[in-house]
Design an enzyme around this catalytic site. Structure first.
Site, mmCIF file in Angstrom:
data_model
loop_
_atom_site.group_PDB
_atom_site.id
_atom_site.type_symbol
_atom_site.label_atom_id
_atom_site.label_comp_id
_atom_site.label_asym_id
_atom_site.label_seq_id
_atom_site.Cartn_x
_atom_site.Cartn_y
_atom_site.Cartn_z
ATOM 1 N N ASP A 377 0.834 -1.201 0.000
ATOM 2 C CA ASP A 377 0.000 0.000 0.000
ATOM 3 C C ASP A 377 0.874 1.258 0.000
ATOM 4 O O ASP A 377 2.084 1.201 0.215
ATOM 5 C CB ASP A 377 -0.907 -0.018 1.240
ATOM 6 N N GLU A 380 3.151 7.073 -2.002
ATOM 7 C CA GLU A 380 3.138 8.431 -2.542
ATOM 8 C C GLU A 380 4.102 9.311 -1.736
ATOM 9 O O GLU A 380 4.331 9.072 -0.544
ATOM 10 C CB GLU A 380 1.726 9.035 -2.460
ATOM 11 N N ASP A 444 -17.741 11.014 -8.608
ATOM 12 C CA ASP A 444 -16.944 11.279 -7.420
ATOM 13 C C ASP A 444 -16.344 9.965 -6.916
ATOM 14 O O ASP A 444 -16.735 9.430 -5.878
ATOM 15 C CB ASP A 444 -17.829 11.933 -6.350
#
Ligand code: NAG
Ligand code: NAG
Ligand code: NAG
Ligand code: NAG
Ligand code: NAG
Ligand code: NAG
Ligand code: NAG
Ligand code: NAG
Ligand code: NAG
Length: 630
Positions: A377, A380, A444
């Protein structure tokens, strides 16, 4: 900070009339304090048979005009078919800001750009406010290659070394602005540089293939075949962080009782003693090797969710990593950051080989218990203490963190890992997962974005796409604590949408609904398994030729303007077109077929494109798809 303003703005009109294609109207507006000295280049180098003229007073068409002390424009390749222009701007003042804006011309669609929470497609109407152009999490920008492509065959590719920010439809409506400046999360450069390439090709397919070959790169291999053929079953959406040995085993037993196959069962969030220990919690998982052995006897492979963080207080892992400088530090030497399961934590520094060895060795110990592989996971750069001080060239920071993270994972583990980030790492032969989708019908981050994200990832060169869980994550009110089940209709439409993508990932289960849901899900899980050779074939094409595995439909009809607009259909390879129902309550939809002869397996008919099929019937058990008829 020197913010160069509009009074220095001027435009470059670049219109190519000598081409067989429709004239292209690009506008470059250059903001700059040092624009008084005008570079005046009359003609391009003699050796090139370029249609460009470099002229000072851009007024007319068929002109390329450059005015700036420090803009260098070089035509680096030109023939009658395409033209590539490299733009280089350097300003010695570290406080300077370089801004180049391109106008989106009416009627031209744009593709590429970053993964994004509200993923629209085409991308010219998306909105960005000086967004740092790196893999970041707040808006789901995990894949953000510096590449845009228009329906007319024009591309922009920005150098990875630039401290780039993206502003779109904010500074100016209808403009994409590329900004280079010294600002967090970038480390300070001594001068500011903005350099990029503009390519002009007859169509977007030709342009994209050039960019893959010269910039994006192509995968060296494909992920594990079993992960393609059979579903991954994750504990996450259904159980959230409430996993135990009992829960995992009863989940596995349900899957078998309902006669579904698996590629692997994935034990997600909260199996550790504390976040970052890399040790199973003995209360929740009293005997892991025995559990794994039983699961394997039942035909499962077993994988584990892993993140790159260690929470403070999670000992001895935290102190060991801290004492050995395995954590990323910011410029002040602090390691502290926070993430969704830890307000005070630190991130392993994947640009430090010693940190990687230590961290990887801990996961190898888990593999000794029988664990087959991992779901990795995060990754970033927004999960680093800011401004991060990493190893490696300064002008590759901080993006190099993401690159080194995924490269370490691909190098040390097998081909059934999954990651969710990338940065200049398109060559890796592994699955890249879409960031968590929400259980909704809307743009969204809901069902329609399963397709638009697929297209965005493929156009960024990440073609081994692992779609997120069927039905979305079921976050109740956006929190990780409660669970809101997807309604039956959304669950089934989600699975159908996913069928011709490279892998299926369940967490919510068909048997929590009714027998009709089980039957429909069986059929489409089976239909997906039957596509394995098509998927592998498309992946092989990607490896050999750099083509997308799931391209937008214009790929097979590149100059078709109608096809450029389509965002609710996709291709598998070049032979299967998929047009799922993604609208709540709909039992039919309009389908656009681009040029070609198409076979409709649902109705046994043959259709000649380009053609709109209006109100194509698609009740809940029907997935409209079409095969190229040879
Ligand atoms: C233009 O670039 C040159 C060489 O890179 C540099 O020495 C000079 O300072 C730059 N000029 C300005 C106004 O930034
Ligand atoms: C990007 O910039 C770096 C540093 O200026 C340069 O070495 C490299 O060749 C550039 N890459 C491309 C693709 O232009
Ligand atoms: C966790 O799972 C157990 C069953 O094993 C259940 O009783 C409990 O309600 C669950 N807790 C949450 C918060 O979902
Ligand atoms: C499960 O996989 C086996 C082995 O590939 C296959 O024979 C069987 O048909 C599959 N069953 C289902 C329900 O897909
Ligand atoms: C775990 O299970 C295995 C196999 O059943 C057994 O040999 C081992 O002793 C068990 N370990 C513990 C700590 O109970
Ligand atoms: C870390 O360093 C501190 C201070 O030297 C020491 O007290 C502690 O035992 C070390 N912890 C670990 C886990 O190495
Ligand atoms: C989720 O539950 C945990 C433990 O019950 C609690 O500490 C936390 O505040 C909750 N988070 C949210 C967003 O409700
Ligand atoms: C499916 O049908 C069977 C037999 O009628 C019934 O026993 C079972 O409860 C049904 N399952 C679901 C999930 O509705
Ligand atoms: C999958 O392929 C098998 C074997 O060719 C076939 O029997 C089955 O009907 C196919 N299933 C679907 C849903 O296409």
């Amino acid at each position: 900070m020197v913010r160069h303003n509009n009074e220095y703005t001027f435009f470059i009109f670049l219109v190519l009339l000598n081409f067989s294609i429709i004239p292209i109207n690009l506008t470059i507006c250059v903001y700059g304090e040092n624009m008084i000295n005008v570079l005046h280049t009359k003609t391009p180098p003699q050796t090139l048979s370029s249609p460009f003229e470099f002229e000072q007073n851009c007024g007319g068409s068929n002109r390329l005009c450059i005015k700036s002390a420090n803009v260098t424009l070089t035509t680096i390749y030109a023939n009658t078919d395409h033209e590539i222009i490299s733009v280089t701007r350097v300003v010695a003042d570290p406080a300077a800001e370089l801004v180049d804006c391109y106008q989106f011309t009416e009627g031209t669609q744009w593709f590429g750009g970053p993964e994004f929470r509200y993923q629209f497609w085409p991308v010219q109407h998306m909105y960005y406010e000086e967004e740092p152009y790196l893999p970041t999490h707040p808006q789901n920008m995990a894949l953000s290659e510096r590449y845009w492509l228009s329906g007319k065959g024009v591309y922009i590719y920005v150098n990875e070394t630039n401290p780039l920010f993206l502003d779109q439809n904010n500074y100016r409506d209808n403009y994409i602005c590329l900004i280079a400046k010294n600002k967090a999360p970038y480390r300070r450069r001594d001068s500011v540089q903005l350099d990029y390439e503009l390519g002009v090709f007859p169509n977007p397919k030709a342009a994209h293939q050039h960019v893959v070959k010269n910039h994006l790169g192509k995968p060296t291999g494909h992920p594990n075949e079993r992960m393609i053929r059979y579903p991954i079953w994750s504990t996450w959406a259904r159980y959230k962080a409430n996993v135990t040995e009992k829960i995992v085993e009863s989940y596995a037993d349900e899957i078998i009782a309902n006669k579904f196959n698996n590629s692997q069962i994935e034990i997600d969030d909260n199996w550790e003693t504390c976040y970052g220990s890399a040790v199973f919690n003995p209360v929740k998982f009293p005997n892991v090797s025995a559990l794994v052995r039983r699961l394997k006897q039942k035909g499962f492979h077993v994988t584990l969710w892993v993140h790159p963080f260690i929470n403070r207080g999670c000992e001895p892992a935290y102190s060991t990593a801290l004492n050995n400088s395995y954590f990323v530090k910011n410029l002040d030497g602090s390691v502290q950051m926070s993430w969704w399961q830890g307000v005070n934590a630190a991130t392993i520094d994947f640009t430090n080989p010693k940190a990687v060895s230590w961290w990887v060795a801990r996961l190898k110990l888990l593999q000794n218990l029988g664990i087959d592989s991992f779901k990795f996971d995060a990754g970033e750069v927004s999960w680093l203490p800011q401004v991060a001080k990493l190893n490696g060239p300064l002008d590759m920071q901080p993006g190099i963190f993401t690159k080194d993270y995924v490269e370490a994972l691909a190098a040390n583990f097998n081909d059934n890992i999954e990651v969710r980030v990338g940065w200049r790492s398109q060559e890796l032969p592994i699955f890249v997962r879409m960031i968590d989708k929400d259980t909704r019908w809307t743009q969204d981050n809901g069902l329609p974005t399963l397709i638009t994200t697929l297209l965005q990832m493929n156009l960024n060169g990440y073609v081994h796409v692992l779609p997120d869980m069927i039905g979305g994550n079921g976050y109740l009110d956006g929190s990780l604590n409660g669970t809101e089940y997807p309604p039956k209709e959304l669950f089934i439409r989600w699975l159908q949408t996913n069928v011709f993508m490279p892998s299926l990932q369940y967490s919510f289960v068909p048997w929590d609904y009714d027998n009709e849901t089980i039957a429909i899900c069986k059929k489409y899980t089976d239909l997906h398994a039957n596509q394995t050779s098509e998927i592998l074939n498309a992946m092989q094409q990607a490896i050999t030729n750099g083509t997308p595995v799931n391209p937008p439909i214009w790929w097979v009809d590149p100059t078709n303007k109608e096809a450029h607009r389509i965002n609710d259909e996709y291709l598998l390879g070049e032979t299967i077109l998929v047009a799922p129902v993604i609208e709540e309550g709909a039992i039919s939809r309009d389908v656009y077929l681009p040029a070609g002869t198409w076979f409709d397996p649902n109705r046994g008919t043959i259709i000649n494109g380009p053609k709109w099929l209006i109100n194509y019937p698609a009740p809940l058990d029907t997935l409209p798809y079409f095969k190229k008829y040879h």
